[in-house]
Design a protein around this motif. Structure first.
Motif, PDB file in Angstrom:
ATOM      1  N   GLY A  60       0.951  -1.138  -0.298  1.00 50.15           N
ATOM      2  CA  GLY A  60       0.344   0.102  -0.263  1.00 50.15           C
ATOM      3  C   GLY A  60       0.500   1.107  -0.151  1.00 50.15           C
ATOM      4  N   ALA A  61       2.279   1.225   0.917  1.00 42.35           N
ATOM      5  CA  ALA A  61       2.586   2.371   0.870  1.00 42.35           C
ATOM      6  C   ALA A  61       3.501   2.585  -0.296  1.00 42.35           C
ATOM      7  N   ALA A  62       4.344   1.129  -1.127  1.00 42.70           N
ATOM      8  CA  ALA A  62       4.805   1.587  -2.149  1.00 42.70           C
ATOM      9  C   ALA A  62       3.105   2.039  -3.525  1.00 42.70           C
ATOM     10  N   LEU A  63       2.373   1.650  -3.433  1.00 40.85           N
ATOM     11  CA  LEU A  63       1.413   2.431  -4.440  1.00 40.85           C
ATOM     12  C   LEU A  63       1.368   4.135  -4.444  1.00 40.85           C
ATOM     13  N   ALA A  64       1.691   4.055  -3.192  1.00 35.73           N
ATOM     14  CA  ALA A  64       1.036   6.176  -2.424  1.00 35.73           C
ATOM     15  C   ALA A  64       2.225   6.064  -3.114  1.00 35.73           C
ATOM     16  N   MET A  65       3.669   6.002  -2.913  1.00 39.48           N
ATOM     17  CA  MET A  65       5.049   6.542  -4.046  1.00 39.48           C
ATOM     18  C   MET A  65       4.375   6.341  -5.064  1.00 39.48           C
ATOM     19  N   ALA A  66       3.704   5.742  -5.818  1.00 38.53           N
ATOM     20  CA  ALA A  66       3.040   5.574  -7.332  1.00 38.53           C
ATOM     21  C   ALA A  66       2.189   6.457  -7.873  1.00 38.53           C
ATOM     22  N   HIS A  67       1.536   6.713  -6.623  1.00 37.68           N
ATOM     23  CA  HIS A  67       0.439   7.796  -6.814  1.00 37.68           C
ATOM     24  C   HIS A  67       1.306   9.418  -6.608  1.00 37.68           C
ATOM     25  N   PHE A  68       2.400   9.464  -5.424  1.00 39.14           N
ATOM     26  CA  PHE A  68       3.003  10.730  -5.226  1.00 39.14           C
ATOM     27  C   PHE A  68       3.634  11.112  -6.954  1.00 39.14           C
ATOM     28  N   PHE A  69       4.824   9.987  -7.007  1.00 42.53           N
ATOM     29  CA  PHE A  69       5.287  10.544  -8.216  1.00 42.53           C
ATOM     30  C   PHE A  69       5.227  10.058  -9.540  1.00 42.53           C
ATOM     31  N   ASP A  70       3.282   9.705  -9.756  1.00 42.34           N
ATOM     32  CA  ASP A  70       3.111   9.530 -10.939  1.00 42.34           C
ATOM     33  C   ASP A  70       2.331  11.137 -11.738  1.00 42.34           C
ATOM     34  N   PRO A  71       3.477  11.792 -12.803  1.00 39.92           N
ATOM     35  CA  PRO A  71       2.883  13.031 -13.180  1.00 39.92           C
ATOM     36  C   PRO A  71       2.368  13.697 -13.357  1.00 39.92           C
ATOM     37  N   ALA A  72       0.822  12.573 -13.864  1.00 39.75           N
ATOM     38  CA  ALA A  72      -0.371  12.615 -14.252  1.00 39.75           C
ATOM     39  C   ALA A  72      -1.314  12.829 -13.257  1.00 39.75           C
ATOM     40  N   GLU A  73      -0.869  12.800 -11.727  1.00 39.41           N
ATOM     41  CA  GLU A  73      -1.675  12.654 -10.854  1.00 39.41           C
ATOM     42  C   GLU A  73      -1.349  14.214  -9.958  1.00 39.41           C
ATOM     43  N   THR A  74      -2.454  15.036  -9.881  1.00 31.43           N
ATOM     44  CA  THR A  74      -2.467  16.671  -9.071  1.00 31.43           C
ATOM     45  C   THR A  74      -3.739  16.382  -8.225  1.00 31.43           C
ATOM     46  N   VAL A  75      -3.264  16.971  -6.594  1.00 39.00           N
ATOM     47  CA  VAL A  75      -4.022  16.632  -6.046  1.00 39.00           C
ATOM     48  C   VAL A  75      -4.062  18.685  -5.257  1.00 39.00           C
ATOM     49  N   GLY A  76      -5.518  18.591  -4.831  1.00 40.99           N
ATOM     50  CA  GLY A  76      -5.252  19.795  -4.995  1.00 40.99           C
ATOM     51  C   GLY A  76      -5.042  20.566  -2.734  1.00 40.99           C
ATOM     52  N   ALA A  77      -5.111  21.439  -2.590  1.00 42.18           N
ATOM     53  CA  ALA A  77      -4.722  22.016  -1.691  1.00 42.18           C
ATOM     54  C   ALA A  77      -5.643  20.705  -0.421  1.00 42.18           C
ATOM     55  N   ASP A  78      -6.307  21.458  -0.646  1.00 43.30           N
ATOM     56  CA  ASP A  78      -8.060  20.230   0.266  1.00 43.30           C
ATOM     57  C   ASP A  78      -7.950  19.416   0.488  1.00 43.30           C
ATOM     58  N   GLU A  79      -7.405  19.039  -1.157  1.00 39.37           N
ATOM     59  CA  GLU A  79      -8.700  17.440  -1.148  1.00 39.37           C
ATOM     60  C   GLU A  79      -7.700  16.344  -0.627  1.00 39.37           C
TER      61      GLU A  79
END
Lengths: 484, 170
Positions: free
Chosen positions: A299-318
């Motif tokens: 699960g932590a590794a998938l979190a890393m994948a999400h964080f480093f995915d350039p297609a993923e952008t997260v808003g400030a309060d999401e």
């Protein structure tokens, strides 16, 4: 120069890095990473195992050509690309010094010594860190902050621009990457309930902010993975770590993070509802501290994948929640975006094939008259002798991956991988949703024989690339019920 | 096995050559030699068709049924490819012999009993008859090798080396 930087603290961080290594090997993570593991316990079993896998990965990756067409081969994602393998791990400088020496207890004024006596007992004062902080974040946070601070400040010194120290090199490159147009992403991973992770997680942002040029730290997208309790181990004697206290430590740590802006823009909280036993003994550290894999690390590794995915952008309060209540392919967070099930199916099949069949056949040169081997010799003017050390490296890497995935599957809540005795038929059922197929080996070799040109310049690179294609094609046909 | 495969092929060609040029049709006081020559020519053509069909069928089936197996040299698989082709050639030879004999049984050779007709063409004319067998064997082996070379599978180079046939298949 890499844009993506990952710091992993302690044994838990190292185990999460092991999981992300497999995601990279399988191609579920494609962005190149710069990885650094920090642990005062130089001989930690979990850390050592992860280091070995990273070194093997590094060696195999170096045999692949940079550019590829079509399917990216296994091990294509760069990990500390262009650097030597010492860059994966920071040699902690103060592991042998007692805590009392580090805080210069005897040089403090008497009233300060009295205060310190209230905060630390004699065991704390005399503790050295060859085995890490043994769950004592109240000690580790001081020591780690001081030690990291010295190293990070040294990194900022222009005279240290050529230092080989892994942490200094990491910080310098991160600073340079942050000043580039695309900026940099930094992810810090560790447990919030242990020693090293709990000490290191809050230390990184303020330290780096203090040494980066003005305005540069703001160009770093910094996130952290806070790993909450997910495993337990037998209780030990007095002074030994007690996993029953993990929940209490977590509560205190999360309370701190809830009320203190440490400096992370994105936070991933990963844990498990039940703390399964991942060890049969209470080990303070060292080589004996070797816990079994757990799906929380995946699960932590998938979190890393999400964080480093350039297609993923997260808003400030999401705020996102995985919502997963079971450990299945369709419920793992970010698994769809990474095509993780497909990648893992193909990679596990490849590892099984190489470890149990191909390695010995290659070593005995059974492949010499095979169509694919003759094409390799004829078309590319290279040959796979079968004795190459990289084949052994691949076997060792694959063997550990197979053990890792099998041990994950031991958890009754996990429904990811198949578990079988070694057989040809098992090749078709290594991932949930497959079935034993006695023609599996034949079909994979058949696919291997159909491969045309492979854009690789080394025989090992050809082998890895061709095997990626063959195993992926095999899995696409074998798992036709869900492979779309 | 692969060496033996091509040995059989050339043996078949030899049998055709020797049978056609070294032997003439058997002589019989009641059967015209021209009639027998014509019959042997027709049977040779039939044997070629039978051999080609058997070779083609064996090639198509073999490329889908022969299995790679681990823990053994790839040469074992290639020898099994060759072995399949040899078995197909034997079947073609037997089938060609049986068909030819059956057709001789009912052929219009003149005042001979059916068994006498078969004896005439197959035993008395064994030299000439062997050309039929050789033809079926040789064409079966050739077609089988061609089919296995042009299909995209793991046994492409079992019988025909890529250096000899660079533009066939891939």
């Amino acid at each position: 120069m890499a844009q993506n930087y990952l710091i992993a603290f302690g044994g838990t961080g190292a185990r999460c890095v092991e999981a992300v290594t497999y995601l990279c090997a399988a191609g579920a993570i494609t962005a190149p990473l710069r990885v650094l593991i920090i642990d005062p316990d130089q001989a930690n079993g979990n850390v050592d195992l992860t280091r070995q896998q990273l070194v093997r990965y590094h060696e195999l990756h170096s045999r692949l050509s940079a550019s590829t067409e079509g399917i990216r081969p296994f091990f294509h994602t760069g990990l500390n690309e262009g650097l030597d393998t010492d860059s994966f791990f920071w040699q902690y400088p103060n592991a042998n010094q007692p805590f009392g020496t580090l805080i210069e207890l005897l040089r403090q004024r008497p009233e300060h010594q009295d205060l310190l006596g209230l905060l630390y007992d004699e065991d704390d004062i005399g503790l050295s860190f060859e085995q890490g902080y043994i769950g004592r974040a109240h000690i580790g946070s001081i020591d780690l902050l001081q030690t990291l601070q010295s190293a990070v400040i040294a990194a900022a010194d222009p005279k240290a621009s050529t230092s080989a120290d892994a942490l200094q090199s990491f910080v310098r490159d991160l600073r340079s990457a942050a000043q580039a147009q695309l900026g940099a992403r930094l992810l810090v991973c560790g447990s919030v309930f242990g020693g090293t992770g709990a000490s290191g997680l809050p230390a990184i942002p303020p330290l780096l902010r203090s040494v980066f040029p003005p305005g540069i730290w703001e160009k770093v997208s910094a996130g952290c993975i806070q790993v909450a309790p997910y495993f337990s181990f037998p209780s030990g004697g007095d002074g030994a770590p007690d996993s029953a206290l993990h929940a209490l430590a977590t509560q205190a740590a999360l309370y701190h993070y809830a009320h203190t802006d440490v400096g992370y823009k994105q936070v991933y909280l990963v844990g498990a509802p039940s703390a399964s036993a991942t060890s049969t003994s209470n080990r303070l550290g060292g080589a004996g501290q070797l816990n079994r894999p757990h799906y929380a690390e995946l699960g932590a590794a998938l979190a890393m994948a999400h964080f480093f995915d350039p297609a993923e952008t997260v808003g400030a309060d999401e705020v996102f929640a995985s919502g997963a209540r079971s450990i299945e392919w369709n419920s793992l967070p970010h698994a769809q975006a990474t095509h993780m099930r497909k990648r893992m199916a193909a990679f596990r099949t490849f590892c099984w094939l190489h470890v149990h069949f191909m390695y010995e056949d290659l070593r005995r040169k059974y492949h010499s008259e095979a169509k694919w081997a003759r094409d390799l010799s004829r078309v590319s003017e290279r040959s796979l002798g079968g004795q190459e050390p990289e084949l052994r490296t691949l076997r060792d890497f694959g063997s550990r991956f197979l053990d890792w995935s099998s041990e994950l599957q031991n958890d009754p809540e996990v429904r990811l991988f198949g578990k079988h005795e070694v057989s040809v038929g098992a090749l078709g059922a290594l991932v949930e949703g497959g079935k034993e197929n006695p023609d599996s080996y034949h079909e994979i070799v058949h696919e291997l024989s159909r491969i045309r040109e492979v854009p690789q310049t080394t025989a090992i690179g050809w082998y890895l690339d061709a095997m990626t294609r063959a195993n992926t094609s095999f899995c696409a046909a074998n798992y036709d019920t869900w492979w779309k | 096995m692969r060496t033996f495969y091509w040995f059989l092929f050339f043996l078949g060609l030899l049998m055709v050559g020797v049978g056609v040029w070294a032997f003439s049709s058997p002589s019989s006081p009641v059967v015209l030699s021209d009639r027998l020559d014509q019959w042997y020519a027709q049977m040779t053509l039939l044997s070629l068709v039978v051999g080609a069909c058997i070779g083609l069928l064996a090639g198509l089936v073999g490329t889908t049924r022969l299995r790679h197996r681990p823990n053994g040299p790839a040469s074992v698989f290639l020898d099994r490819v060759a072995g399949t082709g040899i078995i197909a050639a034997v079947v073609a030879a037997v089938l060609a012999s049986v068909l030819s004999s059956w057709l001789a049984y009912g052929a219009d050779f003149g005042p001979l009993s059916p068994s006498e007709k078969v004896e005439l063409v197959a035993l008395t004319g064994i030299g000439r008859f062997s050309a039929l067998i050789g033809a079926s064997v040789a064409i079966s082996l050739l077609v089988f090798a061609f089919v296995t070379r042009t299909r995209v599978w793991g046994g492409q180079y079992a019988l025909l080396e890529p250096s000899y046939t660079p533009n066939l298949g891939h």
